[in-house]
Design an enzyme around this catalytic site. Structure first.
Site, mmCIF file in Angstrom:
data_model
loop_
_atom_site.group_PDB
_atom_site.id
_atom_site.type_symbol
_atom_site.label_atom_id
_atom_site.label_comp_id
_atom_site.label_asym_id
_atom_site.label_seq_id
_atom_site.Cartn_x
_atom_site.Cartn_y
_atom_site.Cartn_z
ATOM 1 N N LYS A 13 0.839 -1.216 0.000
ATOM 2 C CA LYS A 13 0.000 0.000 0.000
ATOM 3 C C LYS A 13 0.865 1.254 0.000
ATOM 4 O O LYS A 13 0.640 2.182 -0.782
ATOM 5 C CB LYS A 13 -0.931 -0.023 1.240
ATOM 6 C CG LYS A 13 -1.958 -1.133 1.198
ATOM 7 C CD LYS A 13 -2.857 -1.146 2.411
ATOM 8 C CE LYS A 13 -2.249 -1.729 3.661
ATOM 9 N NZ LYS A 13 -1.851 -3.151 3.604
ATOM 10 N N THR A 72 7.980 0.315 10.117
ATOM 11 C CA THR A 72 7.994 0.541 11.562
ATOM 12 C C THR A 72 8.375 -0.753 12.290
ATOM 13 O O THR A 72 8.564 -1.785 11.663
ATOM 14 C CB THR A 72 6.620 1.044 12.036
ATOM 15 O OG1 THR A 72 5.616 0.141 11.567
ATOM 16 C CG2 THR A 72 6.340 2.434 11.496
ATOM 17 N N PRO A 98 9.471 7.062 11.836
ATOM 18 C CA PRO A 98 8.301 6.258 12.202
ATOM 19 C C PRO A 98 7.022 6.842 11.607
ATOM 20 O O PRO A 98 6.027 6.149 11.480
ATOM 21 C CB PRO A 98 8.253 6.315 13.728
ATOM 22 C CG PRO A 98 9.411 7.106 14.185
ATOM 23 C CD PRO A 98 10.101 7.707 12.989
ATOM 24 N N HIS A 102 -5.287 2.456 13.938
ATOM 25 C CA HIS A 102 -4.791 2.090 12.601
ATOM 26 C C HIS A 102 -5.689 1.039 11.955
ATOM 27 O O HIS A 102 -6.478 0.382 12.637
ATOM 28 C CB HIS A 102 -3.366 1.539 12.683
ATOM 29 C CG HIS A 102 -2.329 2.607 12.845
ATOM 30 N ND1 HIS A 102 -2.030 3.186 14.065
ATOM 31 C CD2 HIS A 102 -1.527 3.221 11.937
ATOM 32 C CE1 HIS A 102 -1.087 4.097 13.892
ATOM 33 N NE2 HIS A 102 -0.763 4.147 12.607
ATOM 34 N N LYS A 157 -2.387 -3.733 10.075
ATOM 35 C CA LYS A 157 -1.095 -3.273 10.607
ATOM 36 C C LYS A 157 -0.421 -4.384 11.401
ATOM 37 O O LYS A 157 -1.049 -5.018 12.249
ATOM 38 C CB LYS A 157 -1.305 -2.034 11.484
ATOM 39 C CG LYS A 157 0.013 -1.453 11.983
ATOM 40 C CD LYS A 157 -0.146 -0.052 12.523
ATOM 41 C CE LYS A 157 1.145 0.455 13.147
ATOM 42 N NZ LYS A 157 2.270 0.448 12.189
HETATM 43 P P1 NAD Z 1 1.799 -3.725 2.967
HETATM 44 O O1 NAD Z 1 1.666 -5.072 3.599
HETATM 45 O O2 NAD Z 1 0.676 -3.217 2.130
HETATM 46 O O3 NAD Z 1 3.105 -3.703 2.042
HETATM 47 C C1 NAD Z 1 4.323 -4.273 2.408
HETATM 48 C C2 NAD Z 1 4.961 -4.811 1.144
HETATM 49 O O4 NAD Z 1 6.288 -5.204 1.458
HETATM 50 C C3 NAD Z 1 4.234 -6.046 0.568
HETATM 51 O O5 NAD Z 1 3.972 -5.878 -0.798
HETATM 52 C C4 NAD Z 1 5.219 -7.182 0.843
HETATM 53 O O6 NAD Z 1 5.142 -8.210 -0.120
HETATM 54 C C5 NAD Z 1 6.532 -6.437 0.774
HETATM 55 N N1 NAD Z 1 7.655 -7.112 1.426
HETATM 56 C C6 NAD Z 1 7.696 -7.702 2.640
HETATM 57 N N2 NAD Z 1 8.913 -8.217 2.867
HETATM 58 C C7 NAD Z 1 9.660 -7.923 1.774
HETATM 59 C C8 NAD Z 1 11.009 -8.162 1.429
HETATM 60 N N3 NAD Z 1 11.846 -8.839 2.245
HETATM 61 N N4 NAD Z 1 11.449 -7.714 0.211
HETATM 62 C C9 NAD Z 1 10.634 -7.040 -0.619
HETATM 63 N N5 NAD Z 1 9.343 -6.781 -0.336
HETATM 64 C C10 NAD Z 1 8.867 -7.215 0.852
HETATM 65 O O7 NAD Z 1 2.138 -2.720 4.151
HETATM 66 P P2 NAD Z 1 2.055 -1.121 4.134
HETATM 67 O O8 NAD Z 1 0.758 -0.692 4.695
HETATM 68 O O9 NAD Z 1 2.496 -0.631 2.816
HETATM 69 O O10 NAD Z 1 3.146 -0.763 5.259
HETATM 70 C C11 NAD Z 1 4.507 -1.110 5.099
HETATM 71 C C12 NAD Z 1 5.291 -0.639 6.316
HETATM 72 O O11 NAD Z 1 5.253 0.795 6.362
HETATM 73 C C13 NAD Z 1 4.727 -1.097 7.660
HETATM 74 O O12 NAD Z 1 5.787 -1.378 8.544
HETATM 75 C C14 NAD Z 1 3.940 0.097 8.153
HETATM 76 O O13 NAD Z 1 3.807 0.144 9.555
HETATM 77 C C15 NAD Z 1 4.831 1.207 7.654
HETATM 78 N N6 NAD Z 1 4.225 2.532 7.519
HETATM 79 C C16 NAD Z 1 5.009 3.583 7.836
HETATM 80 C C17 NAD Z 1 4.544 4.869 7.674
HETATM 81 C C18 NAD Z 1 5.475 6.012 7.991
HETATM 82 O O14 NAD Z 1 5.067 7.175 7.835
HETATM 83 N N7 NAD Z 1 6.702 5.741 8.420
HETATM 84 C C19 NAD Z 1 3.256 5.098 7.191
HETATM 85 C C20 NAD Z 1 2.456 3.997 6.874
HETATM 86 C C21 NAD Z 1 2.959 2.705 7.023
#
Ligand code: NAD
Length: 264
Positions: free
Chosen positions: A11, A100, A125, A154, A158
């Site tokens: 996402k 995170t 974060p 959230h 998550k």
């Molecule tokens: P998500 O599950 O939609 O996407 C994660 C993606 O990473 C998936 O497509 C998965 O297949 C891929 N992935 C996992 N392990 C992998 C690897 N070893 N190599 C390559 N790809 C890999 O999750 P999301 O909602 O996009 O969130 C991702 C991260 O970002 C989470 O840790 C979330 O908490 C964090 N996040 C941070 C912020 C911020 O502002 N810092 C904001 C939103 C989300």
């Protein structure tokens, strides 16, 4: 700036790819995700972004080499991010990390890996500028209204709880003198939330939510609520783009928190 996105099918990853493609100073040169998405199709078509001219890759090390990326942006999973980061740093590429779940020990390990390496690592974060301001204001308020609690809300997919933002907020308000009142018996275990740096943190997970947090501070006859809502994932993108553009000029090899870039 040549940018590679890790977790590009996720996402956040897709949104980062869109933001990079939309920015004239940035060039999307590579995308990596897990093998379940693999194949020869153009990544942009796969992700609904329009053609980009290259497919999704599944081997980060190979993708870093082939793309000649200058910075890798990681939005993956708490269980993947440290291995990814090690690969990026060992490849002498800068890293911007939004994933995170990283701990103080993880930060220490990353600091060690960076020793003698040309890479910089920037970790936030929370990349939403409003959320960073919320943490900043909460820290200031805690000096005057030290009794406080944090509620973070959230989406139900998550992976970690509490959120990285809630933990960072707890640490900051605690340093400013804030703490939660610890009275009363918990009839149902967990009713008072978790304790982070002496601050009660309550994590709500529901479909329909994106990323929200409220810091509630109580004083004699008054309540102050400081709340931020990310109602859309685009809220994180100005911060991510800011970090990508700043990464090569950072003074420290490891920088944590968008507040450092906002001059707060
Ligand atoms: P998500 O599950 O939609 O996407 C994660 C993606 O990473 C998936 O497509 C998965 O297949 C891929 N992935 C996992 N392990 C992998 C690897 N070893 N190599 C390559 N790809 C890999 O999750 P999301 O909602 O996009 O969130 C991702 C991260 O970002 C989470 O840790 C979330 O908490 C964090 N996040 C941070 C912020 C911020 O502002 N810092 C904001 C939103 C989300």
């Amino acid at each position: 700036m040549r940018v590679l996105v890790v977790g590009a099918m996720g996402k956040m990853g897709r949104e980062v790819c869109r933001a990079v493609l939309d920015d004239e100073e940035l060039q999307l040169v590579g995308v990596v995700d897990q093998p379940r998405f693999g194949g020869d199709r153009d990544f942009g078509e796969l992700a609904g972004l329009g053609p980009v001219g290259f497919p999704l890759q599944t081997d980060l090390l190979a993708a870093l080499g082939q793309s000649r990326a200058e910075v890798a942006v990681d939005f993956t999973h708490p269980e993947s991010v440290m291995d990814n980061l090690r690969t990026v740093v060992d490849s002498s590429v800068h890293a911007v990390v939004g994933t995170t779940g990283l701990t103080a020990e993880d930060y220490e390990s990353i600091g060690g890996w960076l020793n003698g390496k040309p890479s910089n690592v920037f970790i936030a974060p929370n990349f939403a500028i409003g959320a960073v301001l919320m943490m900043h204001f909460a820290e200031q308020a805690a000096r005057h209204l030290p009794a406080l609690e944090i509620i973070e809300l959230h989406h139900d997919k998550k992976a970690d709880a509490p959120s990285g933002t809630a933990l960072a907020t707890a640490a900051r308000v605690a340093r400013a003198g804030g703490c939660s009142v610890d009275v009363g018996m918990e009839v149902t275990p967990g009713a008072r939330g978790g304790l982070a740096d002496g601050v009660r943190v309550h994590s709500i997970r529901l479909p329909g939510l994106v990323a929200h947090q409220e810091v509630i501070l109580g004083g004699k006859g008054q309540i102050l609520s400081i709340r931020h809502d990310s109602i859309d994932r685009t809220s994180f993108m100005p911060g991510v783009v800011m970090a990508i553009k700043a990464i090569s000029g950072l003074e420290q090899p490891l920088t944590v928190g968008l507040d450092k870039l906002l001059g707060l």
